[in-house]
Design a protein around this motif. Structure first.
Motif, PDB file in Angstrom:
ATOM      1  N   ASN A  95      -1.497  -5.207  -1.703  1.00 59.75           N
ATOM      2  CA  ASN A  95      -0.104  -5.080  -2.143  1.00 59.75           C
ATOM      3  C   ASN A  95      -0.013  -4.981  -3.670  1.00 59.75           C
ATOM      4  N   LYS A  96      -0.914  -5.712  -4.349  1.00 57.69           N
ATOM      5  CA  LYS A  96      -0.935  -5.635  -5.816  1.00 57.69           C
ATOM      6  C   LYS A  96      -1.368  -4.236  -6.261  1.00 57.69           C
ATOM      7  N   GLU A  97      -2.303  -3.637  -5.543  1.00 57.81           N
ATOM      8  CA  GLU A  97      -2.727  -2.272  -5.881  1.00 57.81           C
ATOM      9  C   GLU A  97      -1.554  -1.308  -5.759  1.00 57.81           C
ATOM     10  N   ASN A 102       2.698   1.938  -8.427  1.00 56.82           N
ATOM     11  CA  ASN A 102       4.114   2.170  -8.681  1.00 56.82           C
ATOM     12  C   ASN A 102       4.447   1.977 -10.160  1.00 56.82           C
ATOM     13  N   GLN A 103       3.832   0.953 -10.770  1.00 59.34           N
ATOM     14  CA  GLN A 103       4.102   0.634 -12.172  1.00 59.34           C
ATOM     15  C   GLN A 103       3.559   1.692 -13.119  1.00 59.34           C
ATOM     16  N   TYR A 137       5.029   4.958   0.735  1.00 55.66           N
ATOM     17  CA  TYR A 137       4.949   4.550  -0.668  1.00 55.66           C
ATOM     18  C   TYR A 137       5.088   5.751  -1.606  1.00 55.66           C
ATOM     19  N   ILE A 138       4.463   6.837  -1.228  1.00 57.66           N
ATOM     20  CA  ILE A 138       4.512   8.028  -2.083  1.00 57.66           C
ATOM     21  C   ILE A 138       5.943   8.536  -2.227  1.00 57.66           C
ATOM     22  N   LYS A 144      11.577   7.236  -7.333  1.00 57.61           N
ATOM     23  CA  LYS A 144      11.734   6.427  -8.550  1.00 57.61           C
ATOM     24  C   LYS A 144      11.619   7.285  -9.798  1.00 57.61           C
ATOM     25  N   ASN A 145      10.824   8.347  -9.740  1.00 58.02           N
ATOM     26  CA  ASN A 145      10.580   9.200 -10.905  1.00 58.02           C
ATOM     27  C   ASN A 145      11.436  10.457 -10.924  1.00 58.02           C
ATOM     28  N   GLY A 146      12.506  10.444 -10.150  1.00 56.20           N
ATOM     29  CA  GLY A 146      13.526  11.481 -10.285  1.00 56.20           C
ATOM     30  C   GLY A 146      13.366  12.701  -9.412  1.00 56.20           C
TER      31      GLY A 146
END
Length: 661
Positions: A95-97, A102-103, A137-138, A144-146
């Protein structure tokens, strides 16, 4: 034709446009993808005490692919191969990966324009990616990036791959597209271009950012990886960016950021930092961004000072010999056109009243230029009239002391100051007028820091001229570093009192204000992105901050020389304007190549020059090679003459004779 316009024209010919995702629509804010695992490794070590997780993650993916005997595997299948027994820990790491992906994923500015153009033109848009991350996730990353809602086909969900055309076949099977109306865009030449063509659709190979960016070396720290990735993603994506904006992002921003962060970390336990004008102008802005990010209450102030307005008046505390030497200083290296009157004008001393003294020392007029030959008489002139200087110094020192008090400099036990370097002259001078202690943080300190402040100074890039390997680069290009720290305002020429307040009087001459304003604004903008990844980026070393700029200085590309050649600056008190890079005629160069080479060493950008008759890079490099070859032949010929056997024998005999005698 520019790349963006070229691609838009191509898109106009098709109805279906498919995009690769990673390194095409989305970029990572790390230099190479594996650096995400290096960041993950820090979390794993800190949270669970597990070492070397980066290699474990890489090996687990390799094992998973081998076991599946497939081109692609999934994230769950990869973590099934991670040799950690505790399933809960594995789930937290996985989950951290995803969180880190995402970050660190950002939109590609170039492809975002292309993608939006496709939408505006009513094209049918989809994404096809070879990736182990699931589409759920993708899709979030894209949104998120528009990029909004878009249909995606991910290799791990079909166990098919672009690299052998099978994923293209699967998309075609589901969508039933007309191949003649389908264009695919991606960065991988084999899977996104060759295999797409092989499948029977049209393709455009987008050269990825990492291939457009200069190689800055292996083994970069995480901080350097993130910072240079952010810079490269901004300027090497395919969009045309104005030169000085690109310069500010690529070369200035890493140095500004690292220097300001170094100042911040060195003052965590202190209550103030004063940034000296003008070199501290941009660094204060960066420092304040860090203070805001870290919610720090360190007092930060921009303090107006200069050699002319501060250091010279404070010479009143020195002995006469030292003071006269400073007042008579002339920068002959840069051919400064100092007139006899210049230093007197700085102190409002009417030299025309002292014509008899001028004539005594051989000067016909107060407008005579100071040369190497008459400099000694210039010094004697100043020495004789020194009482006039002392009177003016006393008046100006009162302003300086009042300004120190007004700006709260006297309120702190230690006044922490920031300047570019090199001897700590202003710090040394101000220490005479300030009762409390001062500590100086400098971009560079040289080998001749004043002994009185030696233990109260510290340098970032160079500390007392160390490391030696770097000192030659910086000292040879000192003005190129000072250019980075220019300010869009004139230098301080004095102080005045208005309505009970001491105000700075600034010179109306401002060097390269447009270029500096553009590059510094661009640098500040990208530094705000660096700070989004704080504290991952707070360990950028001085060496790493210089990687791109040092490469720039060493490569000496023609297009860069032309742009820097447009800059000129005022040198010393005389106001003499000096070009950063001089232009010479071929006739002048070829008349005496050895002297010409020596002149280029005095260029503000060491070893650079322009040629009046040349206007293209190809001509320039050919001519430069011609000069280098001819210069080498001359030096070799001289060396051979020196090594003539007969001369060597005569030299030995002569020395034997001397020893015998």
């Amino acid at each position: 034709m520019k790349e963006l316009e070229k691609l838009k024209e191509l898109i106009d010919k098709y109805e279906i446009i498919s995009f690769d995702i990673f390194d095409t629509l989305l970029l990572r804010s790390v230099r190479i993808p594996i650096d995400v695992f290096r960041i993950l490794e820090v979390y794993v070590k800190k949270s669970f005490g597990i070492d070397d997780f980066c290699n474990t993650r890489v090996n687990s993916e390799r094992i998973s692919r081998t076991e599946k005997n497939a081109f692609e595997t999934s994230l769950d299948e990869i973590y099934d191969c991670v040799p950690i027994d505790d399933s809960l820990i594995k789930e937290k790491i996985k989950n951290k990966e995803i969180e880190l992906e995402n970050q660190f994923l950002v939109a590609n500015p170039f492809m975002k324009e292309v993608f939006d153009y496709c939408k505006e033109k009513g094209k049918q848009v989809l994404c096809i990616s070879d990736m182990y991350l699931p589409s759920q996730y993708i899709l979030k990353f894209l949104k998120k990036n528009g990029y909004g809602d878009v249909k995606v086909y991910i290799s791990c969900e079909y166990h098919k791959h672009k690299g052998n055309c099978t994923l293209y076949y699967k998309v075609h099977e589901i969508e039933g597209f007309d191949k003649s109306k389908w264009l695919h865009i991606g960065d991988n030449y084999e899977s996104d271009y060759n295999q797409a063509i092989k499948f029977g659709i049209s393709a455009y190979h987008y050269r990825k950012v990492s291939e457009r960016s200069p190689f800055l070396g292996d083994n970069l720290s995480i901080s350097a990886s993130i910072i240079y990735a952010i810079c490269n993603n901004r300027v090497n994506n395919g969009l045309d960016i104005p030169y000085w904006k690109k310069f500010g992002i690529q070369y200035a921003a890493p140095i500004y950021y690292a220097f300001a962060n170094w100042i911040y970390k060195n003052n965590l336990d202190h209550d103030n930092v004063f940034f000296f004008a003008r070199d501290g102008y941009i660094i204060k802005k960066v420092f304040d961004l860090i203070l805001k990010k870290e919610k720090s209450d360190i007092y930060s102030s921009y303090f107006y000072t200069s050699r002319r307005a501060t250091q010279l008046p404070l010479l009143i505390y020195e002995n006469k010999t030292f003071a006269v030497d400073m007042l008579a200083g002339v920068n002959f290296q840069y051919e400064e056109k100092t007139k006899v009157r210049n230093i007197f004008d700085n102190f409002d001393i009417p030299l025309n009243k002292y014509n008899f003294v001028l004539q005594k020392y051989g000067f016909k007029s107060e407008d005579d230029i100071i040369t190497v030959e008459n400099h000694i008489f210039y010094r004697q002139l100043i020495s004789e009239l020194y009482p006039l200087f002392k009177e003016k110094m006393s008046e100006q020192v009162k302003f300086i002391k009042d300004y120190l008090k007004q700006e709260k400099a006297t309120e702190f036990q230690t006044m922490n100051i920031v300047d570019i370097g090199w001897r700590g002259s202003v710090q040394y001078s101000l220490s005479h007028a300030l009762e409390n202690e001062m500590f100086g943080y400098y971009l560079c300190t040289g080998p001749y820091v004043y002994s009185d402040i030696l233990y109260n100074t510290r340098g970032f890039l160079l500390n007392y001229n160390a490391p030696g390997e770097l000192s030659e680069v910086i000292i040879n290009n000192m003005m190129m570093f000072e250019f980075l720290f220019s300010a869009p305002e004139g230098s301080l020429i004095g102080y005045k009192k208005e309505k009970g307040k001491i105000l700075p009087i600034l010179d109306d001459k401002v060097d390269f204000i447009n270029e500096v304003a553009v590059l510094q604004e661009a640098a500040l903008d990208v530094i705000e992105e660096f700070l989004k990844y704080y504290p991952y980026t707070n360990d950028l070393t001085s060496d790493e901050s210089l990687l791109a700029y040092r490469r720039f200085l060493n490569e000496k590309k023609y297009e860069d020389i032309v742009m820097v050649g447009t800059l000129n600056t005022n040198v010393g008190y005389s106001g003499s304007s000096y070009n950063f890079i001089k232009s010479y005629s071929k006739g002048f160069i070829e008349s005496d190549i050895e002297s010409f080479v020596e002149l280029t060493k005095k260029s503000m950008w060491h070893g650079t020059f322009l040629v009046e008759e040349i206007n293209t890079s190809e001509e320039y490099y050919n001519y430069k090679n011609f000069i280098e070859e001819k210069y080498t032949k001359i030096k070799k010929k001289k060396l051979l003459r020196y090594l003539n056997p007969k001369k060597i024998i005569r030299f030995i005999k002569r020395n034997i004779d001397i020893r015998i005698k």
